[in-house]
Write an enzyme that holds these catalytic residues in place. Structure first.
Site, mmCIF file in Angstrom:
data_model
loop_
_atom_site.group_PDB
_atom_site.id
_atom_site.type_symbol
_atom_site.label_atom_id
_atom_site.label_comp_id
_atom_site.label_asym_id
_atom_site.label_seq_id
_atom_site.Cartn_x
_atom_site.Cartn_y
_atom_site.Cartn_z
ATOM 1 N N SER A 14 0.823 -1.216 0.000
ATOM 2 C CA SER A 14 0.000 0.000 0.000
ATOM 3 C C SER A 14 0.852 1.258 0.000
ATOM 4 O O SER A 14 1.886 1.324 0.666
ATOM 5 C CB SER A 14 -0.885 -0.009 1.248
ATOM 6 O OG SER A 14 -1.441 1.263 1.458
ATOM 7 N N SER A 15 0.368 2.278 -0.696
ATOM 8 C CA SER A 15 1.077 3.567 -0.721
ATOM 9 C C SER A 15 1.055 4.238 0.651
ATOM 10 O O SER A 15 1.791 5.186 0.891
ATOM 11 C CB SER A 15 0.439 4.496 -1.765
ATOM 12 O OG SER A 15 -0.921 4.701 -1.443
ATOM 13 N N GLU A 16 0.191 3.766 1.554
ATOM 14 C CA GLU A 16 0.134 4.327 2.913
ATOM 15 C C GLU A 16 0.887 3.454 3.921
ATOM 16 O O GLU A 16 0.632 3.538 5.126
ATOM 17 C CB GLU A 16 -1.322 4.500 3.369
ATOM 18 C CG GLU A 16 -2.113 5.525 2.610
ATOM 19 C CD GLU A 16 -1.709 6.980 2.901
ATOM 20 O OE1 GLU A 16 -0.690 7.192 3.584
ATOM 21 O OE2 GLU A 16 -2.409 7.875 2.415
ATOM 22 N N HIS A 69 -12.110 5.279 3.986
ATOM 23 C CA HIS A 69 -12.550 6.537 3.381
ATOM 24 C C HIS A 69 -14.067 6.648 3.494
ATOM 25 O O HIS A 69 -14.730 7.056 2.537
ATOM 26 C CB HIS A 69 -12.163 6.571 1.898
ATOM 27 C CG HIS A 69 -10.710 6.766 1.626
ATOM 28 N ND1 HIS A 69 -10.216 6.922 0.360
ATOM 29 C CD2 HIS A 69 -9.635 6.836 2.452
ATOM 30 C CE1 HIS A 69 -8.895 7.075 0.403
ATOM 31 N NE2 HIS A 69 -8.516 7.014 1.664
ATOM 32 N N HIS A 129 -9.339 13.737 3.967
ATOM 33 C CA HIS A 129 -8.924 12.431 3.485
ATOM 34 C C HIS A 129 -9.807 11.302 4.047
ATOM 35 O O HIS A 129 -10.652 10.784 3.325
ATOM 36 C CB HIS A 129 -7.441 12.247 3.837
ATOM 37 C CG HIS A 129 -6.805 11.019 3.321
ATOM 38 N ND1 HIS A 129 -5.449 10.859 3.237
ATOM 39 C CD2 HIS A 129 -7.339 9.849 2.882
ATOM 40 C CE1 HIS A 129 -5.176 9.667 2.759
ATOM 41 N NE2 HIS A 129 -6.313 9.034 2.534
#
Ligand SMILES: [Zn+2]
Length: 223
Positions: free
Chosen positions: A78-80, A101, A162
């Site tokens: 994951s980019s997070e 989200h 976000h």
């Protein structure tokens, strides 16, 4: 047999449930569990990037070390991942992180509003209201630092403009925290529809008693 097969199945099931409940879009949000190790060295299992939940397979979940490096070839984590790593670094009591989200909670995050402690279960399961940090770019180290700092010892935080991060002792706890944040955000919005002063926090003495119960339970579960 994959050493982490059981953990893969559990995280995969939680991801399916997160998507089924509408807490994330097919490509948004992410989740992880701590596999082993302490804050200095250890491994995480995290959702991959760019894989819709409706196609995700347990074997596609990514094992990374505590610097975020994947332990094998396959899909990228994951980019997070930095967000997850920072929380594990700063919260020894946390073994799972879920980032969603969901709509009402994201609306509160867009409005820049923390959610005050308006219902008892928030204090029991989150430790109080849901704080919010400053804005930072998705996937950045800055976001990771801001989120971990704003969350403090609570079990949830809003990411400004976000979404939501929820944490717990195990993946289902973290998922339920994210679900709870969405429901209380919805209550918060609806209460405001009754006019100014519509979303009243719990009485301070009640919050103090419930926060003590929250701390006692956290301590008991991490002995
Ligand atoms: Zn996100």
């Amino acid at each position: 047999m994959d050493r982490w097969a059981e953990q893969r199945d559990e995280l995969h099931a939680a991801c399916e449930e997160m998507y089924r409940r509408g807490l994330v879009g097919a490509y948004s949000g992410n989740a992880s569990i701590r596999l082993e190790g302490d804050l200095e060295e250890g491994l995480l299992l995290v959702t991959p990037t760019q894989r819709p939940y409706y196609r995700l397979q347990p074997e596609e979940l990514v094992v990374v070390d505590l610097s975020g490096e994947p332990m094998s070839d396959g899909l990228a984590p994951s980019s997070e991942t930095a967000l997850h790593l920072e929380i594990y670094r700063t919260r020894e009591d946390v073994n799972s992180v879920v980032h969603t989200h969901s709509l009402c909670a994201s609306a509160a995050a867009v409005a820049g509003r923390e959610i005050p402690p308006i219902v008892d279960e928030m204090v029991f399961h989150i430790g109080g209201g849901v704080p919010i940090g400053d804005y930072a770019f998705p996937g950045s180290e800055e976001l990771a630092l801001i989120a971990a700092r704003a969350m403090g010892e609570r079990n949830a935080v809003l990411l400004r403009n976000h979404g939501v991060v929820g944490v717990g002792n195990e993946i289902w706890d973290a998922l339920e925290v994210c679900d709870l944040v969405e429901r209380v955000a919805h209550i918060f919005v609806l209460a405001h529809a009754f006019g100014p002063g519509g979303a009243n926090p719990l009485p301070p003495d009640i919050i103090a008693v419930e926060q003590q119960l929250f701390r006692d339970r956290c301590r008991a579960s991490h002995r």
